[in-house]
Design a protein around this motif. Structure first.
Motif, PDB file in Angstrom:
ATOM      1  N   ASP A  71     -74.792  19.811  69.965  1.00  0.00           N
ATOM      2  CA  ASP A  71     -74.515  21.070  68.250  1.00  0.00           C
ATOM      3  C   ASP A  71     -75.154  22.146  68.104  1.00  0.00           C
ATOM      4  OD1 ASP A  71     -73.059  18.644  66.321  1.00  0.00           O
ATOM      5  OD2 ASP A  71     -74.766  17.141  66.366  1.00  0.00           O
ATOM      6  N   GLU A  72     -76.543  22.003  69.280  1.00  0.00           N
ATOM      7  CA  GLU A  72     -77.072  23.036  68.736  1.00  0.00           C
ATOM      8  C   GLU A  72     -77.360  23.767  70.419  1.00  0.00           C
ATOM      9  OE1 GLU A  72     -80.408  22.473  65.908  1.00  0.00           O
ATOM     10  OE2 GLU A  72     -81.535  21.667  67.497  1.00  0.00           O
ATOM     11  N   VAL A  73     -77.683  24.729  70.792  1.00  0.00           N
ATOM     12  CA  VAL A  73     -78.144  25.120  72.320  1.00  0.00           C
ATOM     13  C   VAL A  73     -79.927  25.682  71.353  1.00  0.00           C
ATOM     14  CG1 VAL A  73     -76.334  25.695  73.190  1.00  0.00           C
ATOM     15  CG2 VAL A  73     -77.556  27.479  72.344  1.00  0.00           C
ATOM     16  N   GLN A  74     -80.643  25.755  72.165  1.00  0.00           N
ATOM     17  CA  GLN A  74     -82.323  25.784  72.511  1.00  0.00           C
ATOM     18  C   GLN A  74     -81.994  27.530  73.385  1.00  0.00           C
ATOM     19  OE1 GLN A  74     -83.340  24.002  70.905  1.00  0.00           O
ATOM     20  NE2 GLN A  74     -82.125  22.564  70.732  1.00  0.00           N
ATOM     21  N   ILE A  75     -82.980  28.510  72.338  1.00  0.00           N
ATOM     22  CA  ILE A  75     -82.890  29.847  73.385  1.00  0.00           C
ATOM     23  C   ILE A  75     -83.708  30.059  73.194  1.00  0.00           C
ATOM     24  CG2 ILE A  75     -82.320  32.114  72.967  1.00  0.00           C
ATOM     25  CD1 ILE A  75     -79.974  30.656  72.611  1.00  0.00           C
ATOM     26  N   ILE A  76     -84.402  30.614  74.823  1.00  0.00           N
ATOM     27  CA  ILE A  76     -85.501  30.501  75.108  1.00  0.00           C
ATOM     28  C   ILE A  76     -85.666  31.697  76.180  1.00  0.00           C
ATOM     29  CG2 ILE A  76     -85.795  28.147  75.756  1.00  0.00           C
ATOM     30  CD1 ILE A  76     -85.472  28.806  78.815  1.00  0.00           C
ATOM     31  N   ARG A  77     -87.055  32.699  76.433  1.00  0.00           N
ATOM     32  CA  ARG A  77     -86.758  33.912  77.575  1.00  0.00           C
ATOM     33  C   ARG A  77     -87.744  33.217  78.264  1.00  0.00           C
ATOM     34  NH1 ARG A  77     -86.697  37.051  72.488  1.00  0.00           N
ATOM     35  NH2 ARG A  77     -84.845  38.766  73.020  1.00  0.00           N
ATOM     36  N   GLY A  78     -87.616  33.321  79.887  1.00  0.00           N
ATOM     37  CA  GLY A  78     -88.545  32.494  80.261  1.00  0.00           C
ATOM     38  C   GLY A  78     -88.924  31.261  80.117  1.00  0.00           C
TER      39      GLY A  78
END
Length: 352
Positions: free
Chosen positions: A329-336
């Motif tokens: 249902d959702e993705v987790q947005i990350i930077r590193g």
């Protein structure tokens, strides 16, 4: 921090995704190719807008429902190609609704689809652009010869409320020469009948950096390139450090020195082998294989000590990123390792 994210979870590194998008856009710009990325990989309006910011001319969708969701979520999405034969009154009515909102085009590879589109759109004011899908070796959909392409183009051009939009193909890997040959012959036959061929569109991430080897092509439709996955690494199209999408999983059991179980099974990693052995690559641990999945369990094995402990977290590059995205249902947005926010996958789920 990503340590706060519950597992299993799909992580997308925003900076890596942007780098992947900009790399191909730069190649396409140098090669004189328009870019129309396929959103079936990410199904996210935010990612589509990133692709538009980089220079894409529009997007590609595989289903009417994908196009509906993307258009509803972003007023910047104004040019859409649906690369699928569309059949049935209900879908055609929804297609007409989309055609009123954006610059829309679809494909067809047979007279039944063309006649169905024309019969429906003949009642409406705005015409629909239709491209002929051509089989250049993938042996999925598509007319089999340039002569068939020319005949179907004539049928489209003559059909009430349809406009011939060009030629489309999804070739196998390494088929630039076949694309060049087929499309050149088809274009010449169509133009000899007094019909313009405004677009010749091809696609496929594995061969995208060779797209210019078929100079007849005016437009390219990469999809998985935004994230990459294990299948593309194994084909040599990218490296592990180019994989923007990973599945975060927790070790829940180490029942033997050479075996561990994680909380990511077929509902997180997909059972799609994609021609590979095993169900993903554990980043930083090349000695580990994911050899078996049940719905909520993933089994990890190694020849020697597996080197994992209960509660430990690992990141897995899946075989096929597109299928993984469609399951959540959702993705987790990350930077590193920094967690940014969660994005709902707005174009997933509906089967039409």
């Amino acid at each position: 921090m990503t340590s706060r994210i519950e597992t299993p979870a799909v992580l997308v590194d925003l900076d890596l995704a942007r780098r992947n998008v900009e790399k191909f856009q730069a190649y396409a710009d140098r090669s004189g190719l328009a870019v129309r990325p396929h959103i079936k990989t990410h199904k996210l309006p935010q990612m589509a807008e990133m692709q538009l910011d980089a220079g894409a001319i529009g997007i590609t969708c595989q289903k009417v429902s994908e196009a509906e969701a993307m258009i509803a979520a972003s007023d910047r999405i104004t040019d859409v190609l649906i690369t699928y034969n569309i059949i049935g009154e209900a879908k055609l009515a929804r297609l007409a609704g989309l055609n009123d909102k954006v610059r829309l085009s679809v494909v067809a590879d047979n007279a039944v689809v063309v006649d169905g589109l024309s019969a429906f759109f003949a009642k409406l004011e705005k015409p629909l652009a239709v491209l002929v899908e051509c089989n250049t070796g993938a042996n999925r959909c598509g007319v089999s010869t340039p002569e068939e392409a020319a005949a179907l183009a004539q049928r489209i051009a003559a059909a009430p409320r349809l406009v011939f939009g060009g030629l489309m193909t999804y070739p196998p890997v390494g088929a630039a020469a076949a694309v060049q040959d087929f499309m050149t012959k088809a274009r010449d036959l169509i133009e000899a009948n007094g019909i313009a061929v405004p677009v010749i569109t091809s696609g496929g991430t594995p061969s995208m950096m060779d797209a210019a080897e078929a100079p007849i092509v005016t437009e390219y439709r990469p999809g998985t390139y935004i994230y990459n996955d294990r299948s593309l690494v194994e084909r040599g199209a990218c490296a592990w450090e180019d994989c923007a999408l990973t599945v975060l999983a927790t070790v829940v059991s180490v029942p033997a020195p050479n075996r561990a179980i994680v909380d990511a099974g077929s509902k997180a990693l997909t059972s799609d082998l994609f021609g590979l052995t095993g169900y993903g690559h554990v980043l930083g641990r090349p000695h580990i294989a994911i050899d078996m999945l049940s719905e909520e369990h993933g089994r990890l094995v190694s020849q020697g000590e597996i080197g994992l402990t209960v509660g430990q977290r690992i990141r897995i590059v899946p075989n096929h990123a597109c299928v993984v995205v469609n399951m959540v249902d959702e993705v987790q947005i990350i930077r590193g390792e920094e967690f940014i926010e969660s994005w709902p996958v707005v174009a997933r789920g509906r089967i039409t």
